[in-house]
Design a protein around this motif. Sequence first.
Motif, PDB file in Angstrom:
ATOM      1  N   PRO A   1     -35.793   8.849 -41.508  1.00  0.00           N
ATOM      2  CA  PRO A   1     -35.352   9.885 -40.677  1.00  0.00           C
ATOM      3  C   PRO A   1     -35.450   9.580 -39.107  1.00  0.00           C
ATOM      4  O   PRO A   1     -34.824  10.644 -38.357  1.00  0.00           O
ATOM      5  CB  PRO A   1     -36.512  11.065 -41.174  1.00  0.00           C
ATOM      6  N   CYS A   2     -35.976   8.438 -38.849  1.00  0.00           N
ATOM      7  CA  CYS A   2     -36.087   8.257 -37.458  1.00  0.00           C
ATOM      8  C   CYS A   2     -34.929   7.593 -36.708  1.00  0.00           C
ATOM      9  O   CYS A   2     -34.731   7.783 -35.446  1.00  0.00           O
ATOM     10  CB  CYS A   2     -37.155   7.241 -37.178  1.00  0.00           C
TER      11      CYS A   2
ATOM     12  N   CYS B   1     -32.665  10.157 -34.811  1.00  0.00           N
ATOM     13  CA  CYS B   1     -33.288  11.446 -34.543  1.00  0.00           C
ATOM     14  C   CYS B   1     -33.399  11.618 -33.054  1.00  0.00           C
ATOM     15  O   CYS B   1     -33.790  10.831 -32.194  1.00  0.00           O
ATOM     16  CB  CYS B   1     -34.722  11.179 -35.052  1.00  0.00           C
TER      17      CYS B   1
ATOM     18  N   GLN C   1     -40.827  15.120 -41.730  1.00  0.00           N
ATOM     19  CA  GLN C   1     -39.736  14.357 -42.143  1.00  0.00           C
ATOM     20  C   GLN C   1     -40.038  12.805 -42.275  1.00  0.00           C
ATOM     21  O   GLN C   1     -40.088  12.271 -43.602  1.00  0.00           O
ATOM     22  CB  GLN C   1     -38.570  14.183 -41.336  1.00  0.00           C
ATOM     23  N   LEU C   2     -40.943  12.515 -41.376  1.00  0.00           N
ATOM     24  CA  LEU C   2     -41.293  10.926 -41.294  1.00  0.00           C
ATOM     25  C   LEU C   2     -42.473  10.992 -42.409  1.00  0.00           C
ATOM     26  O   LEU C   2     -42.352   9.894 -43.366  1.00  0.00           O
ATOM     27  CB  LEU C   2     -41.896  10.483 -40.029  1.00  0.00           C
TER      28      LEU C   2
ATOM     29  N   CYS D   1     -45.024  14.580 -37.883  1.00  0.00           N
ATOM     30  CA  CYS D   1     -43.600  14.805 -38.192  1.00  0.00           C
ATOM     31  C   CYS D   1     -43.542  14.927 -39.761  1.00  0.00           C
ATOM     32  O   CYS D   1     -43.810  13.915 -40.643  1.00  0.00           O
ATOM     33  CB  CYS D   1     -42.764  13.392 -37.897  1.00  0.00           C
TER      34      CYS D   1
ATOM     35  N   ASP E   1     -35.239  14.592 -31.967  1.00  0.00           N
ATOM     36  CA  ASP E   1     -36.119  15.559 -31.985  1.00  0.00           C
ATOM     37  C   ASP E   1     -37.395  14.894 -31.001  1.00  0.00           C
ATOM     38  O   ASP E   1     -37.436  13.883 -30.777  1.00  0.00           O
ATOM     39  CB  ASP E   1     -36.976  15.663 -33.315  1.00  0.00           C
ATOM     40  N   GLU E   2     -38.083  15.993 -30.491  1.00  0.00           N
ATOM     41  CA  GLU E   2     -39.306  15.564 -29.503  1.00  0.00           C
ATOM     42  C   GLU E   2     -40.220  14.686 -30.553  1.00  0.00           C
ATOM     43  O   GLU E   2     -40.623  15.383 -31.793  1.00  0.00           O
ATOM     44  CB  GLU E   2     -39.823  16.681 -29.173  1.00  0.00           C
ATOM     45  N   CYS E   3     -40.674  13.660 -30.331  1.00  0.00           N
ATOM     46  CA  CYS E   3     -41.369  12.809 -31.445  1.00  0.00           C
ATOM     47  C   CYS E   3     -43.041  12.894 -31.232  1.00  0.00           C
ATOM     48  O   CYS E   3     -43.746  12.398 -30.309  1.00  0.00           O
ATOM     49  CB  CYS E   3     -40.956  11.111 -31.181  1.00  0.00           C
ATOM     50  N   LYS E   4     -43.315  13.190 -32.666  1.00  0.00           N
ATOM     51  CA  LYS E   4     -44.854  13.347 -32.525  1.00  0.00           C
ATOM     52  C   LYS E   4     -45.017  12.683 -34.038  1.00  0.00           C
ATOM     53  O   LYS E   4     -45.260  13.474 -35.008  1.00  0.00           O
ATOM     54  CB  LYS E   4     -45.242  14.685 -32.478  1.00  0.00           C
ATOM     55  N   PRO E   5     -45.137  11.425 -34.261  1.00  0.00           N
ATOM     56  CA  PRO E   5     -45.123  10.774 -35.686  1.00  0.00           C
ATOM     57  C   PRO E   5     -46.015  11.266 -36.470  1.00  0.00           C
ATOM     58  O   PRO E   5     -45.861  11.387 -37.566  1.00  0.00           O
ATOM     59  CB  PRO E   5     -45.028   9.247 -35.095  1.00  0.00           C
TER      60      PRO E   5
HETATM   61  S1  SF4 Z   1     -41.093  10.493 -36.346  1.00  0.00           S
HETATM   62 FE1  SF4 Z   1     -40.122  12.323 -36.746  1.00  0.00          FE
HETATM   63  S2  SF4 Z   1     -39.531  13.119 -34.803  1.00  0.00           S
HETATM   64 FE2  SF4 Z   1     -40.191  11.250 -34.434  1.00  0.00          FE
HETATM   65  S3  SF4 Z   1     -38.135  10.218 -34.416  1.00  0.00           S
HETATM   66 FE3  SF4 Z   1     -38.913  10.117 -36.689  1.00  0.00          FE
HETATM   67  S4  SF4 Z   1     -38.225  11.632 -37.565  1.00  0.00           S
HETATM   68 FE4  SF4 Z   1     -38.005  11.940 -35.182  1.00  0.00          FE
END
Ligand code: SF4
Length: 116
Positions: free
Chosen positions: A89-90, A93, A104-105, A102, A95-99
């Motif tokens: 999903p990254c 992507c 999706q991640l 997240c 979106d504002e990233c907060k792994p």
């Molecule tokens: S961790 Fe989530 S928000 Fe960050 S890049 Fe990956 S999918 Fe996007």
Amino acid sequence: MEEIEERALELVRRSKDGILLSRLWGELGINSRRCTRIVRTLLDAGLVERESLVMDRVRTYRIRFVGESKSEINVSKYELLVAGDVFDPCVGCTDECKPTRCAQLNKWIRGLGAES
Ligand code: SF4
């Protein structure tokens, strides 16, 4: 890799049973000494192997391709980005990233564990 080395590798790769060193330098239009140096580079890179043989009382080498094809390399790299049928999903992507938070991640990572 220099262009002449790429051409040499392509000639070796196309020859299913390998190519004689004398034929290789002939097709490349270079002398045997330069061809030997190019083959040494390809040997050191693990892309080819050579078999010593004697033809008409003269020692020569048959050069064979052993490296992975470009398509095999691309498949393995692509597979690193897939868990089950789900693409990482990254990739792409915005979106504002907060792994660590997240969804999706985290879902994708759980999919990695489900594969094995
Ligand atoms: S961790 Fe989530 S928000 Fe960050 S890049 Fe990956 S999918 Fe996007």
